[in-house]
Design a protein around this motif. Structure first.
Motif, PDB file in Angstrom:
ATOM      1  N   UNK A 281       0.797  -1.237   0.000  1.00  0.00           N
ATOM      2  CA  UNK A 281       0.000   0.000   0.000  1.00  0.00           C
ATOM      3  C   UNK A 281       0.827   1.283   0.000  1.00  0.00           C
ATOM      4  N   UNK A 282       2.117   1.193   0.258  1.00  0.00           N
ATOM      5  CA  UNK A 282       2.922   2.399   0.416  1.00  0.00           C
ATOM      6  C   UNK A 282       3.145   3.141  -0.900  1.00  0.00           C
ATOM      7  N   UNK A 283       3.050   2.449  -2.021  1.00  0.00           N
ATOM      8  CA  UNK A 283       3.371   3.083  -3.305  1.00  0.00           C
ATOM      9  C   UNK A 283       2.215   3.927  -3.850  1.00  0.00           C
ATOM     10  N   UNK A 284       1.064   3.312  -4.037  1.00  0.00           N
ATOM     11  CA  UNK A 284      -0.072   4.015  -4.649  1.00  0.00           C
ATOM     12  C   UNK A 284      -1.332   3.980  -3.784  1.00  0.00           C
ATOM     13  N   UNK A 285      -1.162   3.720  -2.509  1.00  0.00           N
ATOM     14  CA  UNK A 285      -2.295   3.699  -1.591  1.00  0.00           C
ATOM     15  C   UNK A 285      -3.316   2.621  -1.955  1.00  0.00           C
ATOM     16  N   UNK A 286      -2.856   1.565  -2.619  1.00  0.00           N
ATOM     17  CA  UNK A 286      -3.735   0.444  -2.958  1.00  0.00           C
ATOM     18  C   UNK A 286      -3.805  -0.493  -1.756  1.00  0.00           C
ATOM     19  N   UNK A 301      -9.425  -5.474 -10.362  1.00  0.00           N
ATOM     20  CA  UNK A 301      -9.260  -4.032 -10.326  1.00  0.00           C
ATOM     21  C   UNK A 301      -8.754  -3.637  -8.945  1.00  0.00           C
ATOM     22  N   UNK A 302      -7.771  -2.741  -8.908  1.00  0.00           N
ATOM     23  CA  UNK A 302      -7.187  -2.303  -7.636  1.00  0.00           C
ATOM     24  C   UNK A 302      -8.144  -1.374  -6.910  1.00  0.00           C
ATOM     25  N   UNK A 303      -8.197  -1.506  -5.591  1.00  0.00           N
ATOM     26  CA  UNK A 303      -9.019  -0.648  -4.748  1.00  0.00           C
ATOM     27  C   UNK A 303      -8.109   0.155  -3.816  1.00  0.00           C
ATOM     28  N   UNK A 304      -8.516   1.381  -3.526  1.00  0.00           N
ATOM     29  CA  UNK A 304      -7.708   2.263  -2.686  1.00  0.00           C
ATOM     30  C   UNK A 304      -8.367   2.445  -1.322  1.00  0.00           C
ATOM     31  N   UNK A 305      -7.573   2.913  -0.389  1.00  0.00           N
ATOM     32  CA  UNK A 305      -8.068   3.047   0.977  1.00  0.00           C
ATOM     33  C   UNK A 305      -9.155   4.103   1.104  1.00  0.00           C
ATOM     34  N   UNK A 306      -9.233   5.036   0.147  1.00  0.00           N
ATOM     35  CA  UNK A 306     -10.262   6.074   0.214  1.00  0.00           C
ATOM     36  C   UNK A 306     -11.514   5.716  -0.583  1.00  0.00           C
ATOM     37  N   UNK A 307     -11.586   4.500  -1.127  1.00  0.00           N
ATOM     38  CA  UNK A 307     -12.811   4.054  -1.799  1.00  0.00           C
ATOM     39  C   UNK A 307     -13.927   3.871  -0.765  1.00  0.00           C
TER      40      UNK A 307
END
Length: 755
Positions: A281-286, A301-307
């Motif tokens: 998660x450190x690179x693109x907040x995935x 599909x990648x999901x982010x912490x702000x989804x």
């Protein structure tokens, strides 16, 4: 308890330095005296004390110290002609307390490999005796896999993968067991090699395609759990190497694919039914992944912490998804988390329960969530994940998210979302308080586990539709007879009968229209109001039918048992109609207002039609309880009436008439529903057939008794047909048998309830 007191006494001796004789005074050369107790369960509480009162070697440690040397020995094997032959077998050097695989595979009657334990007897480390054991020979593939487990060469995973790829044989229980042993020996090695990942996943893929019975036998010796646990543990420890760009991952072939997205901190490993996602998660907040179907393929599909949960659930054709919200990820980082590993199994083959009666089964993908570096698996915040509710059928109940505890599926610490909205949505939102493997579970009855097949369902549908059609036709002719012949419809018994027939006709017609039309197919999971209306109408009509059957049962009791002194209240038919048509409104409205969710569609897949009918407590208390009580009451009445008539009128000439009365009451009072209750409580599929054969024919049987077998009605119809033929040219037709009808109807049709 005695051993515990023994231990306390020894401890006091050591602490106080007392000269009291010790429990065991053992010279170093006589340590074997203590080791004789190695087979005892409570060995850890025994003390071995030397002459000076000091504690000598700990027997518990001594009993698990050392090795049994490699040994050749003889074993009996069965031959193809049912005789036996002696073969030379071998076990390799093995630590005390462990079991060794035999070089020449020896199978028991279930096809499970027999192993030999290294143990201590009489102070010596010896191999377990294998006298009186007769082995069954193994096929070539099983023998080859077993040799890899015995020899454990450096490239055993690669050899095993090639062996399984080249072989066309199906895996046996012995093969699954040997593979689990190979995985176990791999995990015991201190180093982790990313190059074997492709082979590991291909091997697991092969095991996942094994038939259920073979996996069930393997699970009895914990082979599936061992394989699953070692596979996941090995992959979880590869994260630091997986993210290194110079790491080589072999076997990027048609069976196994690797997708590296180093710039985004994601590495994906895939086979046809198994996917593994390594996420930094450190690179693109995935912090998560979503898997969805597109045509016949599966994509991610990648999901982010702000989804948000709403956005994830809205993904088209979503199958499985998980992501860590930003607040949760920050807390986990402070606890030592560095990267995430998600494993998605498209089938539950490796999650084998050994219970005889399964209560719930997975109906979605199984997603395993691990966070290497996090020692505490209990999460500081709830973790959201999404699963698709799939492959539901008519016998399901108690849906909800669950997790695997390496014995069975449980649900503690997991909540199934109620507001995005409820477990009847095609995509289920769940929240977990800990990490493990998760899936969506639906309850199963015994019918789902093998007692009723899809062929049975098709046969029962045919029987039901034929019975409903015949009953509707028979009820229509009863109404027609009442409409044509005034002498028939004017009887009090006929008025009661017509009320029952009207309720039964509406119920059967409504059900037949729903089952044959496309109305239910057009409903979806959001059509809760329409589904509630349909379910409430079906419930109400069924209860009306049973209300009339109970009233008729009471009237029949008065007619045949309390023959003398029975006086009916004035307007008793009107009062009966008010009670029978209005009383069922009460339980129906109670379910509608107190348990409205029970009407929601219970099926949500393309394979099955949505069923709008009460479920859960709504079904149990609003349908099963009232019809069960009425059926039992009517059954007792039929039994009592039959016995009373038998005692009063038993002659050889009246046996058939008494039998006919019993059959009439059996159908008239709905005793056939006893078969339905037995089927509901899973007493066997024979009751499902009996119920469909008898309950659906109720209207047709009433037609036979009151129209076809009734001589007065026979004469009425024959007279009408004869008169129509003779005087078809006349404008006014007189019925010559009307005087007969007036005289005969009062005696014959009186048998329904001229009470």
């Amino acid at each position: 308890m005695l051993l515990f007191l023994w231990w306390i006494a020894g401890y006091i001796i050591l602490v106080s330095g007392s000269t009291t004789p010790p429990l065991f005074t053992i010279e170093p050369q006589n340590i074997a005296r203590c080791l004789d107790y190695c087979h005892l369960k409570n060995l850890r509480f025994l003390l071995c004390v030397e002459a000076d009162g000091q504690l000598s070697h700990n027997p518990y440690k001594d009993c698990n110290r050392g090795f049994c040397k490699a040994e050749d020995f003889e074993l009996e094997y069965e031959t193809d002609d049912s005789s036996s032959e002696t073969r030379i077998n071998r076990v390799e050097k093995t630590p005390v307390g462990q079991k060794a695989n035999l070089r020449d595979l020896c199978l028991n009657e279930r096809g499970i490999p027999i192993r030999r334990r290294c143990q201590i007897r009489n102070g010596k480390r010896v191999w377990q005796s294998m006298d009186h054991i007769t082995c069954r020979s193994a096929p070539e593939l099983s023998s080859s896999i077993n040799l890899l487990a015995v020899k454990s060469p450096p490239d055993m995973i690669s050899q095993l993968s090639n062996l399984l790829t080249q072989s066309q044989e199906k895996l046996a229980a012995a093969d699954v067991f040997s593979i689990s042993e190979i995985f176990d020996s791999l995990v015991q090695k201190p180093e982790r090699n990313a190059e074997v990942v492709g082979d590991l996943m291909k091997i697991c893929q092969k095991v996942m395609t094994t038939d259920n019975e073979t996996l069930r036998i393997s699970a009895d010796v914990n082979a599936t759990n061992s394989l699953l646990s070692n596979f996941e543990d090995y992959l979880d420890e590869l994260g630091s190497k997986i993210f290194q760009k110079n790491t080589s991952i072999l076997n990027n072939s048609t069976e196994f694919k690797v997708e590296r997205h180093f710039d985004h901190g994601v590495v994906v490993l895939k086979t046809s039914e198994l996917s593994v996602f390594f996420v930094d998660p450190e690179l693109k907040n995935i912090t998560g992944m979503a898997i969805f179907s597109r045509g016949n393929t599966s994509e991610f599909r990648a999901l982010h912490s702000n989804d948000t949960e709403e956005d994830v659930r809205a993904i088209e054709n979503l199958e499985t998804a998980v992501f860590l919200p930003e607040k949760l990820w920050r807390k986990l980082k402070r606890k030592g988390a560095s990267y995430l590993v998600f494993k998605v199994y498209t089938r539950d083959a490796l999650f084998v329960e050994t219970l005889e009666e399964l209560k719930r089964r997975p109906t979605s993908n199984v997603i395993s969530i691990t966070i290497p570096g996090l020692e505490d698996t209990k999460l500081p915040e709830k973790l959201p994940f999404f699963l698709r509710n799939g492959k539901a059928n008519h016998t399901q109940y108690e849906g909800g998210c669950g997790y695997w505890n390496y014995q069975t599926w449980l649900s503690d610490g997991i909540s199934t979302s109620g507001n995005l909205d409820n477990s009847y949505h095609s995509v289920i939102l769940c929240h977990a308080e800990h990490l493990t493997q998760f899936t969506f579970l639906l309850g199963v009855s015994k019918m789902q586990t093998g007692q009723v097949t899809y062929e049975d369902d098709h046969t029962l549908d045919i029987i039901t539709n034929v019975g409903l059609t015949l009953s509707l036709l028979g009820l229509f002719i009863i109404f027609l007879t009442a409409a044509v012949f005034k002498s028939f419809r004017s009887l009090a018994s006929t008025k009661i009968l017509l009320n029952l027939c009207a309720a039964l006709f509406l119920q059967l017609l409504f059900f037949l229209i729903l089952s044959q039309s496309h109305l239910l197919e057009q409903l979806n999971q959001t059509d809760t109001e329409r589904c509630t209306l349909i379910g409430a109408v079906m419930q109400y009509l069924l209860l009306v039918v049973f209300s009339w059957m109970f009233i008729i049962g009471f009237l029949q009791y008065q007619r045949y048992v309390r023959v003398i002194g029975v006086n009916h209240p004035r307007h008793y038919i009107l009062m009966s109609a008010i009670v029978a048509w209005t009383l069922p409104v009460v339980p129906t409205l109670l379910v509608v207002f107190l348990e409205p969710d029970s009407y929601r569609p219970s099926n949500s897949t393309l394979d099955t039609t949505i069923l709008c009918y009460p479920s859960g407590y709504g079904l149990s208390l609003g349908v099963i309880l009232p019809i069960g009580l009425i059926t039992i009451a009517n059954a007792l009445l039929v039994g009592y009436i039959t016995w009373s008539v038998y005692k009063a009128l038993f002659t050889r000439d009246l046996v058939l008439k008494q039998l006919g009365l019993f059959v009439l009451l059996f159908f008239l009072l709905g005793i056939t529903w006893i078969f339905g209750l037995c089927s509901y409580f899973d007493f066997g599929k024979i009751f499902a057939y009996l119920f469909c054969l008898t309950a659906t024919l109720q209207g047709f049987v009433l037609f036979l008794y009151f129209i076809v077998f009734n001589k007065e009605n026979q004469r009425a119809w024959l007279g009408l047909c004869f008169t129509l033929r003779k005087k078809k040219d006349q404008e006014t037709i007189e019925i010559p048998t009307d005087s007969i009808l007036k005289r005969s109807s009062q005696s014959s049709t009186h048998s329904t309830s001229n009470n």
